[in-house]
Every structure is written in C-alpha cells, then in structure tokens.
Design a protein around this motif. Structure first.
Motif, PDB file in Angstrom:
ATOM      1  N   LEU A  30       0.828  -1.208   0.000  1.00 27.49           N
ATOM      2  CA  LEU A  30       0.000   0.000   0.000  1.00 27.49           C
ATOM      3  C   LEU A  30       0.863   1.258   0.000  1.00 27.49           C
ATOM      4  CD1 LEU A  30      -2.726   1.414   0.194  1.00 27.49           C
ATOM      5  CD2 LEU A  30      -2.594   1.159   2.690  1.00 27.49           C
ATOM      6  N   LEU A  31       1.872   1.294   0.861  1.00 26.83           N
ATOM      7  CA  LEU A  31       2.723   2.489   0.965  1.00 26.83           C
ATOM      8  C   LEU A  31       3.553   2.699  -0.298  1.00 26.83           C
ATOM      9  CD1 LEU A  31       3.987   2.315   4.666  1.00 26.83           C
ATOM     10  CD2 LEU A  31       2.257   3.833   3.699  1.00 26.83           C
ATOM     11  N   VAL A  60       1.220   4.073  -3.018  1.00 30.30           N
ATOM     12  CA  VAL A  60       0.932   5.495  -2.790  1.00 30.30           C
ATOM     13  C   VAL A  60       2.161   6.343  -3.094  1.00 30.30           C
ATOM     14  CG1 VAL A  60       0.362   7.232  -1.034  1.00 30.30           C
ATOM     15  CG2 VAL A  60      -0.868   5.056  -1.082  1.00 30.30           C
ATOM     16  N   ALA A  80       1.950   9.104  -5.974  1.00 33.76           N
ATOM     17  CA  ALA A  80       2.095  10.489  -5.510  1.00 33.76           C
ATOM     18  C   ALA A  80       3.368  11.116  -6.065  1.00 33.76           C
ATOM     19  CB  ALA A  80       2.114  10.531  -3.982  1.00 33.76           C
ATOM     20  N   CYS A 100       2.382   2.061 -12.035  1.00 37.12           N
ATOM     21  CA  CYS A 100       2.742   1.927 -10.618  1.00 37.12           C
ATOM     22  C   CYS A 100       2.170   0.652 -10.008  1.00 37.12           C
ATOM     23  CB  CYS A 100       2.247   3.141  -9.839  1.00 37.12           C
ATOM     24  SG  CYS A 100       3.120   4.674 -10.214  1.00 37.12           S
ATOM     25  N   THR A 101       0.906   0.347 -10.311  1.00 35.20           N
ATOM     26  CA  THR A 101       0.271  -0.848  -9.741  1.00 35.20           C
ATOM     27  C   THR A 101       0.967  -2.119 -10.204  1.00 35.20           C
ATOM     28  OG1 THR A 101      -1.878   0.284  -9.668  1.00 35.20           O
ATOM     29  CG2 THR A 101      -1.888  -2.119  -9.520  1.00 35.20           C
TER      30      THR A 101
END
Length: 224
Positions: free
Chosen positions: A73-74, A77, A81, A162-163
C-alpha cells in the motif's frame, strides 16, 4: 557515491539495520525513499526495484514483524504520488527549473533528453514502460508534462504502471527473496535486477547514437 553503491548492493542488510534501529518507522523511511526517487527530479539514482524486492523479502521473514500488505500500500501510494508531484513540477516550472543556475546543475540533462525522446517515440504508453526503467522513470512524468500532455490522461497510465510495478517487484521479493539460493547470492541478484532494468535504456541509447551517425553520414558524403 560509494555509500550509495554499498547501500544498493547490500540493500537487504541495510534494510534489516533500519528495522532493528527504527522498528515500525521503517515503513515511513522506505516510503520516503520511493516517493523521493520518483517525485524529486534531481534524485533518480535512489534505489527503486531493488528496494521493493528486498523489503518484500524481509517482510516474508517472520523474525522482522513487517507486514507485506502495508509495504504494498505504501509503495503504491509513494510512486503514484511521486509521479503526480513530478508531473506538476514539470508542468509548473519544468523549463525554468532545468535552466536554473543552481537546480539546473542537479538535473541530469542527458537523462532528461533521453526521457523526452522516449516519450515522443512511444507516446502515452511510455509512462507505463518507463516505470520499469531506472532513471528514465524519474524523468518520464517531467517530460510528459513538458510536452503538454494533460494530467487527466497522464494519471491512468501512471496508475497502471505503478500498480503493475509494485505488484511484480513485491511479489517477486516476497515469494522468492528467501529461497536459499537467492539468500546466498542476494547482492548478485540485486545487481542482476539493476542490469536487466537498464537494458532497454542502454539499447535505446545505442540505437539513438547509430541513428544520429546514419543521419550524419549522408551529409558528409554530400560534402565530399
């Protein structure tokens, strides 16, 4: 520079040291590294793929009490971001930053030029492809913004890149990072990851040089 190289090649040992010293703050520290590597245009040399792989491998080891899902998760993000921040920097102050007397020296203009050429050649999919290429991924959002590419079109490609990047790197580290062979040759594996991810950039660089030479030769022939 020697310290950075040592950190990258022995990143598992350094992350373990961070865990032992800072405990749960490790999550925030590694989040910051990935965010800065992507978001700060002047720091493309920070570890990315290798850090995700190593952190996930350590999370798979119950001795360190790290949660792989928190890492996933981090990291997700952090890179989304970071991409967005990088894009906004490129949109608002891109040219002025690269031409600034102080900050301009901190930006690798050659890598920026390669990223711009890469984006021009591959278009929007370059945003996804660049995520898997060290250094290029740091400049890709910056180059996309500078070309006038709209953010609403940029962000879906960033999300896909990113995913998939986080999923692949973290899965590889979590499921394979603690195999005896990998543990015994961890530094070699990390070096291999770096080399493999740099291959597209090297191939692109060689092609651009050969193309430039091919374009120059006819001109020289005409002069003769």
């Amino acid at each position: 520079m020697t310290t950075l190289i040592d950190f990258i090649l022995h990143i598992d040992a350094h992350i373990i040291q961070i865990v032992n010293q800072f405990g749960d703050w490790t999550y925030l520290i590694l989040f910051a590294i990935i965010f800065i590597e992507t978001g700060a245009v002047i720091m493309p040399f920070l570890p990315g793929d290798s850090l995700l792989f190593a952190a996930s491998a350590i999370a798979a080891d119950s001795r360190y009490n790290l949660n792989i899902w928190i890492f996933i998760l981090l990291f997700l993000v952090a890179c989304i971001a970071g991409d967005s921040l990088n894009f906004m920097i490129g949109r608002k102050i891109g040219k002025s930053l690269s031409n600034h007397s102080l900050f301009g020296r901190l930006i690798d203009k050659e890598s920026l030029a390669k990223s711009e050429a890469f984006f021009e050649k591959h278009g929007a999919p370059a945003i996804i492809l660049a995520r898997y290429m060290p250094i290029i991924r740091t400049f890709a959002p910056f180059a996309a913004a500078g070309s006038g590419f709209p953010y609403r079109k940029f962000i879906p490609y960033s999300l896909i890149g990113c995913t998939s990047w986080v999923a692949i790197c973290c899965s590889a580290g979590y499921f394979f990072g603690n195999l005896p062979f990998v543990q015994e040759h961890f530094s070699v594996i990390i070096l291999g990851i770096i080399v493999v991810t740099l291959i597209p950039a090297v191939v692109g660089f060689i092609k651009s040089k050969l193309q430039a030479k091919a374009n120059l030769d006819p001109e020289q022939s005409e002069e003769e």
